[in-house]
Each structure stands twice: as structure tokens, then as C-alpha cells.
Enzyme design. Sequence first.
Site, mmCIF file in Angstrom:
data_model
loop_
_atom_site.group_PDB
_atom_site.id
_atom_site.type_symbol
_atom_site.label_atom_id
_atom_site.label_comp_id
_atom_site.label_asym_id
_atom_site.label_seq_id
_atom_site.Cartn_x
_atom_site.Cartn_y
_atom_site.Cartn_z
ATOM 1 N N ASP A 8 3.807 36.868 1.310
ATOM 2 C CA ASP A 8 2.357 37.095 1.315
ATOM 3 C C ASP A 8 2.137 38.563 1.701
ATOM 4 O O ASP A 8 3.108 39.346 1.791
ATOM 5 C CB ASP A 8 1.628 36.092 2.232
ATOM 6 C CG ASP A 8 1.831 36.382 3.721
ATOM 7 O OD1 ASP A 8 2.671 37.250 4.065
ATOM 8 O OD2 ASP A 8 1.146 35.745 4.538
ATOM 9 N N CYS A 65 6.659 36.163 5.391
ATOM 10 C CA CYS A 65 5.249 36.329 5.748
ATOM 11 C C CYS A 65 5.218 37.074 7.080
ATOM 12 O O CYS A 65 6.232 37.653 7.480
ATOM 13 C CB CYS A 65 4.496 35.005 5.758
ATOM 14 S SG CYS A 65 4.916 33.830 7.059
ATOM 15 N N THR A 67 4.980 36.060 10.251
ATOM 16 C CA THR A 67 5.890 35.462 11.239
ATOM 17 C C THR A 67 7.074 34.758 10.582
ATOM 18 O O THR A 67 8.050 34.448 11.269
ATOM 19 C CB THR A 67 5.149 34.406 12.066
ATOM 20 O OG1 THR A 67 4.646 33.401 11.160
ATOM 21 C CG2 THR A 67 3.999 35.008 12.859
ATOM 22 N N HIS A 98 26.050 25.148 8.077
ATOM 23 C CA HIS A 98 25.778 23.791 8.556
ATOM 24 C C HIS A 98 24.645 23.088 7.811
ATOM 25 O O HIS A 98 24.675 21.875 7.648
ATOM 26 C CB HIS A 98 25.435 23.806 10.059
ATOM 27 C CG HIS A 98 26.631 24.093 10.927
ATOM 28 N ND1 HIS A 98 26.624 23.905 12.290
ATOM 29 C CD2 HIS A 98 27.879 24.557 10.617
ATOM 30 C CE1 HIS A 98 27.822 24.226 12.789
ATOM 31 N NE2 HIS A 98 28.590 24.643 11.787
ATOM 32 N N ARG A 132 31.474 17.113 7.496
ATOM 33 C CA ARG A 132 30.492 16.313 8.247
ATOM 34 C C ARG A 132 29.061 16.817 8.056
ATOM 35 O O ARG A 132 28.100 16.065 8.172
ATOM 36 C CB ARG A 132 30.856 16.274 9.732
ATOM 37 C CG ARG A 132 30.731 17.613 10.445
ATOM 38 C CD ARG A 132 31.253 17.548 11.878
ATOM 39 N NE ARG A 132 30.990 18.758 12.630
ATOM 40 C CZ ARG A 132 31.715 19.880 12.533
ATOM 41 N NH1 ARG A 132 32.735 19.934 11.698
ATOM 42 N NH2 ARG A 132 31.423 20.943 13.254
ATOM 43 N N HIS A 133 28.952 18.108 7.730
ATOM 44 C CA HIS A 133 27.616 18.677 7.535
ATOM 45 C C HIS A 133 26.977 18.161 6.251
ATOM 46 O O HIS A 133 25.749 18.067 6.162
ATOM 47 C CB HIS A 133 27.687 20.198 7.538
ATOM 48 C CG HIS A 133 28.289 20.746 8.781
ATOM 49 N ND1 HIS A 133 27.700 20.606 10.018
ATOM 50 C CD2 HIS A 133 29.474 21.382 8.999
ATOM 51 C CE1 HIS A 133 28.470 21.152 10.947
ATOM 52 N NE2 HIS A 133 29.562 21.620 10.349
HETATM 53 C C1 RB5 Z 1 -1.246 36.293 7.526
HETATM 54 O O1 RB5 Z 1 -2.163 36.979 8.302
HETATM 55 C C2 RB5 Z 1 -0.288 35.513 8.416
HETATM 56 O O2 RB5 Z 1 -0.957 34.433 8.977
HETATM 57 C C3 RB5 Z 1 0.902 35.060 7.621
HETATM 58 O O3 RB5 Z 1 1.560 36.159 7.084
HETATM 59 C C4 RB5 Z 1 1.970 34.282 8.383
HETATM 60 O O4 RB5 Z 1 2.342 34.942 9.545
HETATM 61 C C5 RB5 Z 1 1.672 32.862 8.609
HETATM 62 O O5 RB5 Z 1 2.482 32.088 9.160
#
Ligand code: RB5
Length: 145
Positions: A8, A65, A67, A98, A132-133
Site C-alpha cells: 500500500d 504496508c 506495519t 518450519h 514433522r513440519h
Molecule cells: C496505512 O496508513 C497503514 O494503516 C497501513 O500501511 C498498515 O500499517 C496497516 O496495517
Amino acid sequence: MKIAIGSDHGGFRLKEEIKDYLRQQGVEHTDFGTYSTASVDYPDIAQTVGEKVAAGEFERGILICGTGIGISIAANKVPGVRAALCGDVFSARMSREHNNANILALGERVIGSGLALMIVQTWLEAEFAGGRHARRVEKISALEK
Ligand code: RB5
């Protein structure tokens, strides 16, 4: 190996850096967007890349993205996708060995590009250990039914 990559707006810059790295390494890849820092919804990109990987059109995927959380949660809703959000190289390697992760998720706002590229390199080089995995990964797949 063919890689499907997407992000994104929050992961756009890191996606461009990863594409440069893949180009340098001669790794074939297709960019499924987004193509600028204009705001988009990460589930749309996760769905596109997730479906390409699940269908076998691409062996693996990379999603970014802000995070890495939203885009990995969304990708994991696509049957056949095992997306692993990694912020360190140990997790990246284990997610392949794994968990047979077929999508790597990264957070541009969480880690620097040096670490991100090291994670990508580790993840691309690591192979599923099986044994096993395999039984455990099959049980993950069974949860989709
Ligand atoms: C976008 O602002 C942000 O929410 C997105 O990139 C991401 O971090 C969502 O999990």
C-alpha cells in the site's frame, strides 16, 4: 523463482527498494501496485498478490504496508496463503523452514531498509524443511476447509 510483490502507500518506498534489490539479484518479479504514495486500501493489494501466489502463478510473494500487520492479516484470508510478518532474519528463515511461508510481509515504518533487504535475502534463500513440519503445515491447510 517468480515473485509477486505489492504494497500500500505505507510500504511503497520500501517496495521500490526491494524491487531494485531483486533486479540486482536477477530475481524475476511482477509489481502489483500500488504505484505511488497516494492512499490505497491494503486489503486490495493483499488479495491480488495472495490470489496470484495461491493459484501458483507466482512461487512466492512479498507484501509491504506501514506495519506489515494489516497486509499480512488480509493475505492470510486467501486460502493457500501462508503470510509471515518478519522483523528479523531468524523469523524470516524459520518462516520458510518450519512454516513454508509463501508470502513475506514487511513493515516499512517499523524496520530500516538495510534490515528489510537482509530479511528478503534470507527468506528467498531458505527452503522448507519438511518432515514433522509438513504435518503441521497440512493441519494449517485443513483449517481452511
Ligand atoms: C496505512 O496508513 C497503514 O494503516 C497501513 O500501511 C498498515 O500499517 C496497516 O496495517
